[in-house]
Design a protein around this motif. Structure first.
Motif, PDB file in Angstrom:
ATOM      1  N   ARG A  17       5.629  64.445  27.278  1.00  0.00           N
ATOM      2  CA  ARG A  17       6.057  63.090  26.929  1.00  0.00           C
ATOM      3  C   ARG A  17       7.060  62.567  27.954  1.00  0.00           C
ATOM      4  O   ARG A  17       7.937  63.296  28.402  1.00  0.00           O
ATOM      5  N   GLY A  18       6.883  61.316  28.306  1.00  0.00           N
ATOM      6  CA  GLY A  18       7.762  60.729  29.312  1.00  0.00           C
ATOM      7  C   GLY A  18       7.387  61.123  30.726  1.00  0.00           C
ATOM      8  O   GLY A  18       8.108  60.846  31.692  1.00  0.00           O
ATOM      9  N   GLY A  19       6.223  61.769  30.885  1.00  0.00           N
ATOM     10  CA  GLY A  19       5.850  62.356  32.166  1.00  0.00           C
ATOM     11  C   GLY A  19       5.558  61.381  33.295  1.00  0.00           C
ATOM     12  O   GLY A  19       5.518  61.787  34.464  1.00  0.00           O
ATOM     13  N   SER A  20       5.396  60.111  32.974  1.00  0.00           N
ATOM     14  CA  SER A  20       5.132  59.144  34.053  1.00  0.00           C
ATOM     15  C   SER A  20       6.304  59.039  35.027  1.00  0.00           C
ATOM     16  O   SER A  20       6.114  58.735  36.205  1.00  0.00           O
ATOM     17  N   ASP A  21       7.499  59.271  34.515  1.00  0.00           N
ATOM     18  CA  ASP A  21       8.668  59.285  35.409  1.00  0.00           C
ATOM     19  C   ASP A  21       8.464  60.341  36.490  1.00  0.00           C
ATOM     20  O   ASP A  21       8.720  60.110  37.674  1.00  0.00           O
ATOM     21  N   THR A  22       8.004  61.500  36.054  1.00  0.00           N
ATOM     22  CA  THR A  22       7.803  62.602  36.990  1.00  0.00           C
ATOM     23  C   THR A  22       6.663  62.309  37.959  1.00  0.00           C
ATOM     24  O   THR A  22       6.745  62.639  39.145  1.00  0.00           O
ATOM     25  N   GLN A  37       7.207  52.453  42.445  1.00  0.00           N
ATOM     26  CA  GLN A  37       7.776  51.863  41.239  1.00  0.00           C
ATOM     27  C   GLN A  37       7.071  52.425  40.021  1.00  0.00           C
ATOM     28  O   GLN A  37       5.867  52.642  40.045  1.00  0.00           O
ATOM     29  N   LYS A  38       7.834  52.655  38.979  1.00  0.00           N
ATOM     30  CA  LYS A  38       7.211  53.106  37.733  1.00  0.00           C
ATOM     31  C   LYS A  38       7.553  52.118  36.626  1.00  0.00           C
ATOM     32  O   LYS A  38       8.705  51.717  36.473  1.00  0.00           O
ATOM     33  N   TYR A  39       6.540  51.699  35.903  1.00  0.00           N
ATOM     34  CA  TYR A  39       6.758  50.809  34.766  1.00  0.00           C
ATOM     35  C   TYR A  39       6.422  51.556  33.490  1.00  0.00           C
ATOM     36  O   TYR A  39       5.316  52.078  33.335  1.00  0.00           O
TER      37      TYR A  39
HETATM   38 MG    MG Z   1       9.742  56.838  29.285  1.00  0.00          MG
END
Ligand code: MG
Ligand code: ASP
Length: 411
Positions: free
Chosen positions: A150-155, A6-8
């Protein structure tokens, strides 16, 4: 047994209270026996704050040090979330990117993941622990901290899911799924139950910012079932799948648009081999990305050449093009920044003729002039004047049966 990553995102862990709520949710799910790895972003606004700090400190912060700095945002949230989980009698351990060895290349600020060592994660999961991993960060072969863009937590989440062969990767965010178009432009936009990786890639690159594009590419490549859902509301969200699994099979899945576009045309260009490259060469050399390109047949020995680019690059590109015009003996350079690109996206297009015509016809009925058209296998894009954005999106949304009230009829 089910293994879920899971990613928050930042808004989901934006305060102590919200981290507490995430902990409640994760703890409840862990009690059902599921094995859970959680990847988290920094608290909302934190990455921006850190970048600003760096910019106040230095005119040109060294990329290596910037990564050391911005990666601290995620380190805060993994620790806080793990504390909260342990308080809820749900044993948890936090890990930074370098601790689990999220190995990347050394491109600071936009590093790519090369390998993940899952031993520690696996043994924690086997011992019944929840594993909490810092998103967005990794480590290169020399032990330097890197970040993934940026937004790299999704990856991060998708990469871990791929490495662990997880049953699903769930991206919890502040919207409850992927929509047919931006609900701020068309209130009748409808949440999709499923969308294919390919469509999602198109939607994401065309400006619907639900997921980092790279995470979608990664999930598609390794076939990781990816689900986007809300941290704050119940619901199934949107499942991103392979085409074969997609039951929805609408002709058009969504309408994406990009307001960040500008158009440049050079007219009366003498038509001989090498001209296109002479026009675009200097622009590309200035690191300006080109989007759509249109060149017509030369009837009288000259042709017009038009392309679109990001609005912020317009001034620079326009100057370069004026120089090119003089050296080629072309007629003039004209341009416009008040344009938008609107695209229909859908794998259903592959097997259906006539979609382009329905699109053009609907726009014509509203008297919207189309400036440029380009197509690919699962996408048709048009460039129109910016003032028509809302009208065009709504018109097409209705024409292709995407409106929420018409949904049942078109499917
Ligand atoms: Mg994001
Ligand atoms: N915190 C990072 C960012 O704001 C990474 C992420 O949230 O995915 O871009």
């Amino acid at each position: 047994m089910t293994l879920i990553v899971q990613k928050y995102g930042g808004t989901s862990v934006g305060s102590i209270e919200k981290i507490g709520r995430v902990a409640d949710k994760v703890a409840a799910q862990a009690k059902t026996g599921d094995k859970i790895v959680v990847a988290v972003s920094a608290m909302s606004g934190e990455t921006n704050r850190l970048i600003e700090l760096a910019q106040t400190m230095s005119l040109k912060p060294h990329a290596r040090e910037l990564d050391v700095l911005v990666s601290t945002g995620e380190q805060v949230t993994i620790a806080l979330l793990s504390m909260a989980l342990n308080d809820r009698a749900c044993e948890a351990r936090s890990y930074t990117g370098s601790q689990i060895r999220m190995l990347t290349d050394n491109a600071h600020g936009k590093a790519r993941i090369k390998d993940i060592q899952c031993d520690r994660i696996r043994s924690d999961l086997d011992a019944g622990r929840v594993v909490v991993v810092a998103g967005f960060q990794g480590v290169d072969e020399d032990g330097n901290i890197t970040t993934l863009g940026r937004g790299g937590s999704d990856t991060t989440a998708v990469a871990i899911a791929a490495a662990l062969n997880a049953d699903e990767c769930q991206i919890y965010t502040d919207v409850n799924g992927v929509y047919t178009t931006d609900p701020r432009i068309e209130p009748k936009a409808r949440k999709l139950d499923t969308i294919t990786f390919e469509e999602m890639l198109e939607m994401a690159s065309l400006g619907s910012k639900v997921l980092q594009i790279r995470s979608v590419e990664f999930a598609g490549k390794y076939n990781v079932p990816l689900r986007v859902l809300s941290s704050f509301e119940e619901g199934e969200g949107t499942l991103i799948t392979l085409e074969e699994d997609n039951v929805e099979q609408a002709l058009i899945s969504g309408i994406a648009f990009n307001k960040d576009e500008a158009q440049l045309t050079i007219t009366g260009v003498p038509d001989y081999p090498g001209v296109a490259s002479k026009i675009l060469g200097p622009v590309t050399a200035a690191n300006i990305e080109i989007d759509m390109i249109v060149q017509n047949i030369a009837d009288d020995g000259t042709t017009d050449f038009t392309f679109t680019l990001q609005r912020s690059d317009y001034e620079t590109a326009s100057k370069l093009l004026t120089q090119v015009k003089d050296s080629l003996g072309a007629k003039k350079v004209i341009g416009d920044v008040e344009i938008v690109k609107i695209s229909l996206v859908g794998v259903g297009m592959r097997s259906h003729a006539g979609i382009a015509n329905t699109m053009f016809d609907s726009l014509a009925k509203e008297n919207i002039n189309i400036r440029m058209i380009s197509t690919s296998e699962i996408k048709i894009s048009v460039v129109v004047e910016e003032k028509y954005l809302e009208l065009a999106v709504r018109t097409l949304h209705a024409a292709f049966g995407l409106d929420s009230d018409a949904a049942s009829k078109s499917r």
